[in-house]
Scaffold this active site. Structure first.
Site, PDB file in Angstrom:
ATOM      1  N   ASP A  40     -83.819  43.155 -38.106  1.00 45.64           N
ATOM      2  CA  ASP A  40     -83.369  44.514 -37.772  1.00 45.64           C
ATOM      3  C   ASP A  40     -84.513  45.365 -37.245  1.00 45.64           C
ATOM      4  O   ASP A  40     -84.342  46.166 -36.332  1.00 45.64           O
ATOM      5  CB  ASP A  40     -82.757  45.197 -39.001  1.00 45.64           C
ATOM      6  CG  ASP A  40     -81.419  44.574 -39.369  1.00 45.64           C
ATOM      7  OD1 ASP A  40     -80.870  43.822 -38.533  1.00 45.64           O
ATOM      8  OD2 ASP A  40     -80.943  44.814 -40.492  1.00 45.64           O
ATOM      9  N   LYS A 120     -61.427  18.458 -32.393  1.00 47.93           N
ATOM     10  CA  LYS A 120     -60.606  19.455 -31.715  1.00 47.93           C
ATOM     11  C   LYS A 120     -60.630  20.724 -32.564  1.00 47.93           C
ATOM     12  O   LYS A 120     -60.091  20.755 -33.673  1.00 47.93           O
ATOM     13  CB  LYS A 120     -59.172  18.958 -31.542  1.00 47.93           C
ATOM     14  CG  LYS A 120     -58.309  19.915 -30.744  1.00 47.93           C
ATOM     15  CD  LYS A 120     -56.967  19.279 -30.395  1.00 47.93           C
ATOM     16  CE  LYS A 120     -56.197  20.114 -29.381  1.00 47.93           C
ATOM     17  NZ  LYS A 120     -55.899  21.477 -29.849  1.00 47.93           N
TER      18      LYS A 120
HETATM   19  S1  IVH Z   1     -60.968  20.011 -23.705  1.00 45.93           S
HETATM   20  C1  IVH Z   1     -58.507  19.473 -20.146  1.00 45.93           C
HETATM   21  N1  IVH Z   1     -62.096  19.855 -26.038  1.00 45.93           N
HETATM   22  O1  IVH Z   1     -57.374  22.387 -27.079  1.00 45.93           O
HETATM   23  C2  IVH Z   1     -59.249  19.542 -21.385  1.00 45.93           C
HETATM   24  N2  IVH Z   1     -60.226  21.273 -25.789  1.00 45.93           N
HETATM   25  O2  IVH Z   1     -54.797  21.614 -25.625  1.00 45.93           O
HETATM   26  C3  IVH Z   1     -59.291  20.909 -21.856  1.00 45.93           C
HETATM   27  N3  IVH Z   1     -59.627  22.461 -27.831  1.00 45.93           N
HETATM   28  O3  IVH Z   1     -56.946  25.001 -24.853  1.00 45.93           O
HETATM   29  C4  IVH Z   1     -59.776  21.120 -23.167  1.00 45.93           C
HETATM   30  N4  IVH Z   1     -61.226  21.656 -29.087  1.00 45.93           N
HETATM   31  O4  IVH Z   1     -58.340  25.443 -26.897  1.00 45.93           O
HETATM   32  C5  IVH Z   1     -61.124  20.410 -25.325  1.00 45.93           C
HETATM   33  N5  IVH Z   1     -63.217  19.636 -28.053  1.00 45.93           N
HETATM   34  C6  IVH Z   1     -62.249  20.186 -27.318  1.00 45.93           C
HETATM   35  C7  IVH Z   1     -61.346  21.109 -27.859  1.00 45.93           C
HETATM   36  C8  IVH Z   1     -60.338  21.615 -27.067  1.00 45.93           C
HETATM   37  C9  IVH Z   1     -60.188  22.462 -29.041  1.00 45.93           C
HETATM   38  C10 IVH Z   1     -58.419  23.221 -27.464  1.00 45.93           C
HETATM   39  C11 IVH Z   1     -58.613  24.174 -26.338  1.00 45.93           C
HETATM   40  C12 IVH Z   1     -57.565  23.864 -25.347  1.00 45.93           C
HETATM   41  C13 IVH Z   1     -56.613  23.035 -26.106  1.00 45.93           C
HETATM   42  C14 IVH Z   1     -56.007  22.012 -25.169  1.00 45.93           C
END
Ligand code: IVH
Length: 672
Positions: A40, A120
Site C-alpha cells: 500500500d 474446464k
Molecule cells: S476453449 C473453441 N478452454 O467453456 C474453444 N474454454 O463451451 C473455446 N471454458 O465459453 C473455449 N474453461 O467459458 C476453453 N480451458 C478452457 C475452458 C473453456 C472453460 C469455457 C469458456 C467457453 C466455454 C465453451
C-alpha cells in the site's frame, strides 16, 4: 546531474515496476514478498506522484485499474473472430467418438496426434485485446459474436496484465480466458452479503459473472476475481504453431494459466487425465466442471474447422454436474442427536455429481423462509464433495400456484414431546428427555464426569446399548443386569462387572451433579451449582414457575424457560421417577440457602481442569462469593492446580499457599 523532473520520472517508473512485480508475485504465483501495508505504501506513493503530475500518467500504470465513474450502459463489441462454444462429451465412449472423428477428418495418424488437455473452468468467458502490448479492450463473450465492453471492470482484475510482459509482443492479440472466483472468496462474499441483507449468489460462476457485469467498476474492483487464460482469437505480427505453445507464450506475457495442463499422445492418457482431475476437483480452490481436450497442432485444427459454432478440434468432457433441477415432493422433519429438528426436502430423485439424490437438507426454518422454499417447488439442488445435498434456490418461474408453505411441527415427530425454539437460536428442538433420537447424546452427557460420573460408559458403548435395546433412557442404567451387558460386542465378565459397579457408585450423586446430568438445555455445570445452592432439591426445582426461577441471580428468561419446560414434560418426569425406583438417591439439602461458602476467599487457577473450563470454574467461584485473581500472592487462599500447571504452582509452593487438586476443588464447591 539529473534534474528533479527526471528524478521524478525515474521514481515513478521504478514504483510501477516494483508494484507490477509484487502484483505478479501475489496474484499469479501466490508468493508475496512484502506485506500488504508495504504494498500500500508503494501504491500510495505512486498515486500521489501521479496526482501532482497528471501528465506523467500512462494507461498501463497500476493506479489505472480503478477510479472511473459508473457507466449508463455497456457498449457492445463485435468479436473479430467468433468466440465459439465447445461440444460436449459426458462419457469415455463419447470422448472416443470425438477422437475417431478427429482421426477421420484430419487424416492424421493415431501416432501423430497430440491433445493438449486442461481443466474446464466454471466462470465467465472474456476476451482481452492488446495492441502493441497495451490492454485496449476487454469484452464478455456475449452470444459469441457480440459481447459487452467491460474494459473498466476487467482492468480491476489484478491477474490481467495491463501491458504484456517482455520485449517481443505481437502487434495485436486477442487473449481469451475465464474470469473466476475461488470457492473460499465466494463463501466469504456470500456471508457478507447475507449479513447486510442482500441476496446470496447461487454459485461462484454467478458471482463472477455478476461482478464483471457491473456498471460501476468500483464494485468489480472490490470483488475477489482472477483470470485464467486458455486461448487466443486473432493474432497479428506473430505466429504460434500449437495450443501448447500459445499457453506458454501467454504465461510469459504475464497471464495466469492452469498449472494442470498436459500433453497426451494416446486416448488412455486422456482418460487417465480425466480421472485424475475429477479426483482433484474438490481440492482445487476454484470450481471446474470438466476437462477440455484440444487438438494441439494449429495446422490440424484449421484442417478440422468448425461445425455449428463449435470447433471440431476440441471437446469438453464434462464432469457429472453438481447442481441439478428437481421437484420438492414433500418436506419432512428429522431429529438429530442433540434434539435439533432439521427440515428435509423429499425430492423427485435425480442424479447429481454421479450419485442419486432424493433428499436435501433445508437446515432450519429461517433458511426455508429466506429462500422461500415451498412443497411442490422446482428447485436447484447442489451436491459438493461429501457435503449433504442442499437446495440452492427456487426456480420461481416454474411455480404453478399449487405450492404449499411449510410449517414447523409443534411436537417432535419421533417422540411427540413439545418442540421449542430457544431464543436467539435458529433451530427448533425437541424437549423430550426420552426421545430416542436424542437419547444417545443425552446418555453420554448423563454418564460424563461432571454429571453422574459413571466410569467406562462413553458414547460408543452407550450407543451400542441403545442400538441393542438394552437401555432406552437414563433410568434403565439402574436396572442393568450382567446378562444384558453380556449381549454386547467385546464384553467380558470383568468389564460388565466394572460397569455395574460404576453405575452403583453413581446412585448417590451430589445435587449439582445430578441437576447437571439431567441435560436441561442451557444448564451447564455452573448453572447447576447455582440452582442446587438455591433450591436444595430436584423436587423443589421442578416446582418453580418461570417467574420464580428468573428471580434467582444469574438465571435469565432463557434458562428459566428451559428449566420450566423440562419439568413440565411427563416423559422427563417418568424417567426421573424410574431413576428413583432404580435406587438413585435424590439429595435434599437442608433449608433454602443464601449462604456464600466461599465468601472473601481468593483463588488462582492454573493448568487444565477436566470437568469444566477455566471460565466456568471462575464463574462458579464467583457465584459462591469467592474471587479469582491471575497471580499468586500472600493474599491468595487457594491455588487450584489442573493438568500441566504453570509457574503459579511453583509460586504457591514457595509461598506455602493451600494447593487444591481438581477433586479437592470440586469437593469444596459441593460437586463431585
Ligand atoms: S476453449 C473453441 N478452454 O467453456 C474453444 N474454454 O463451451 C473455446 N471454458 O465459453 C473455449 N474453461 O467459458 C476453453 N480451458 C478452457 C475452458 C473453456 C472453460 C469455457 C469458456 C467457453 C466455454 C465453451
Amino acid at each position: 546531474m539529473l534534474d528533479s523532473n527526471e528524478k521524478r520520472i525515474e521514481r515513478i517508473q521504478k514504483l510501477r515496476k516494483e508494484i507490477n512485480r509484487h502484483n505478479e508475485l501475489y496474484y499469479l504465483f501466490d508468493t508475496p514478498e512484502i506485506t500488504d501495508a508495504e504494498y500500500d505504501r508503494l501504491f500510495d506513493e505512486l498515486a500521489a506522484l501521479e496526482k501532482q503530475h497528471p501528465e506523467l500518467v500512462t494507461p498501463d500504470s497500476p493506479t489505472r485499474r480503478v477510479g472511473a465513474p459508473p457507466l449508463e450502459a455497456f457498449k457492445t463489441v463485435r468479436h473479430s473472430q467468433p468466440m465459439l462454444s465447445l461440444s460436449k462429451a459426458t462419457s469415455e465412449a463419447e470422448f472416443l467418438d470425438f477422437h475417431r472423428r478427429v482421426l477421420e477428418l484430419s487424416g492424421s495418424s493415431e501416432q501423430a496426434l497430440q491433445y493438449s488437455v486442461e481443466p474446464k473452468f466454471d466462470g465467465l468467458a472474456v476476451e482481452l485485446v492488446y495492441e502493441k502490448g497495451l490492454l485496449v479492450l476487454g469484452a464478455t463473450r456475449g452470444d459469441g459474436t457480440v459481447g459487452e465492453d467491460v474494459s473498466l471492470n476487467l482492468r480491476t482484475i489484478r491477474s490481467i496484465p495491463l501491458r504484456l510482459k517482455g520485449n517481443a509482443v505481437p502487434d495485436r492479440i486477442e487473449v481469451r480466458g475465464e474470469v473466476i472466483m475461488t470457492k473460499e472468496d465466494f463463501d466469504r462474499l456470500n456471508t457478507e452479503r447475507e449479513k447486510s441483507g442482500r441476496s446470496a449468489f447461487a454459485n461462484p460462476r454467478n458471482a463472477a459473472a455478476g461482478s464483471v457485469r457491473q456498471l460501476d467498476s468500483g464494485i468489480t474492483s472490490s470483488r475477489p476475481l482472477s483470470l485464467f487464460a486458455y486461448g487466443i482469437g486473432r493474432i497479428e505480427g506473430m505466429e504460434w504453431t500449437s495450443h501448447w505453445d500459445t499457453l506458454h507464450h501467454l504465461k510469459e506475457f504475464g497471464f495466469k494459466i492452469s498449472n494442470h495442463i498436459e500433453l497426451c499422445e494416446m486416448t488412455h492418457q486422456v482418460t487417465g487425465y480425466y480421472t485424475k482431475i475429477l479426483a482433484l476437483r474438490d481440492e482445487l480452490p476454484y470450481e471446474i466442471d470438466g476437462i477440455v481436450i484440444k487438438v494441439n497442432d494449429y495446422r490440424l485444427q484449421s484442417r478440422l474447422g468448425e461445425i455449428s459454432r463449435s470447433p471440431r478440434w476440441a471437446v469438453a468432457w464434462k464432469f457429472p454436474p453438481r447442481q441439478e433441477q428437481t421437484l420438492i415432493e414433500d418436506i419432512v422433519v428429522g431429529v438429530g442427536r442433540t434434539g435439533a429438528l432439521t427440515p428435509v426436502a423429499v425430492l423427485a430423485p435425480v442424479r447429481v455429481g454421479g450419485v442419486e439424490v432424493s433428499r436435501a437438507t433445508l437446515h432450519n426454518e429461517d433458511e426455508i423462509r429466506k429462500k422461500d422454499i415451498r412443497i411442490g417447488d422446482t428447485v436447484i439442488i447442489q451436491r459438493a464433495g461429501d457435503v449433504i445435498p442442499e437446495v440452492v434456490q427456487v426456480i420461481v418461474s416454474k411455480r404453478r400456484g399449487i405450492e404449499k408453505a411449510f410449517v414447523m411441527p409443534q411436537r417432535c415427530p419421533v417422540c411427540g414431546s413439545l418442540v421449542e425454539r430457544p431464543e436467539g437460536e435458529a433451530v427448533h428442538r425437541c424437549t423430550g428427555l426420552a426421545c430416542p433420537a436424542q437419547i444417545k447424546e443425552n446418555l453420554a452427557h448423563f454418564a460424563s464426569r461432571a454429571a453422574m460420573d459413571i466410569e467406562g460408559l462413553g458414547y460408543k458403548i452407550l450407543e451400542q446399548m441403545v442400538d441393542k435395546k438394552i437401555i432406552r433412557n437414563q433410568a434403565d442404567l439402574y436396572f442393568l443386569r450382567k446378562e444384558d451387558l453380556m449381549k454386547m460386542d467385546r464384553m467380558g465378565d470383568k468389564l460388565a462387572q466394572n460397569i455395574l459397579n460404576a453405575v452403583d457408585r453413581s446412585r448417590k450423586p451430589d445435587l449439582a451433579n445430578l441437576i447437571y446430568a439431567l441435560g436441561i438445555r442451557n444448564v451447564g455445570i455452573h448453572m447447576a451449582v447455582v440452582l442446587a445452592k438455591r433450591f436444595r432439591s430436584v423436587e423443589n426445582l421442578a416446582q418453580q414457575s418461570v417467574e420464580d426461577l428468573t428471580l434467582v441471580h444469574e438465571v435469565g428468561p432463557v434458562v428459566a424457560r428451559s428449566i420450566h419446560t423440562f419439568f413440565r414434560n411427563p416423559k422427563n418426569l417418568a424417567v426421573l421417577k424410574k431413576m428413583e425406583e432404580g435406587g438413585v438417591v435424590f439429595p435434599v439439602e437442608g433449608g433454602e440457602s443464601t449462604e456464600t461458602p466461599l465468601a472473601e476467599k481468593t483463588f488462582v487457577l492454573t493448568g487444565g481442569l477436566d470437568a469444566f473450563s477455566r471460565d466456568e470454574a471462575r464463574r462458579i467461584i464467583e457465584s459462591l462469593g469467592g474471587r479469582v485473581t491471575t497471580s499468586v500472592s500472600r493474599k491468595t487462599d487457594f491455588v487450584v492446580v489442573g493438568k500441566d500447571p504453570g509457574s503459579k504452582h511453583d509460586e504457591a509452593l514457595r509461598l506455602g499457599i493451600k494447593i487444591l487438586s481438581e477433586d479437592e476443588f470440586k469437593e469444596l464447591l459441593g460437586i463431585r
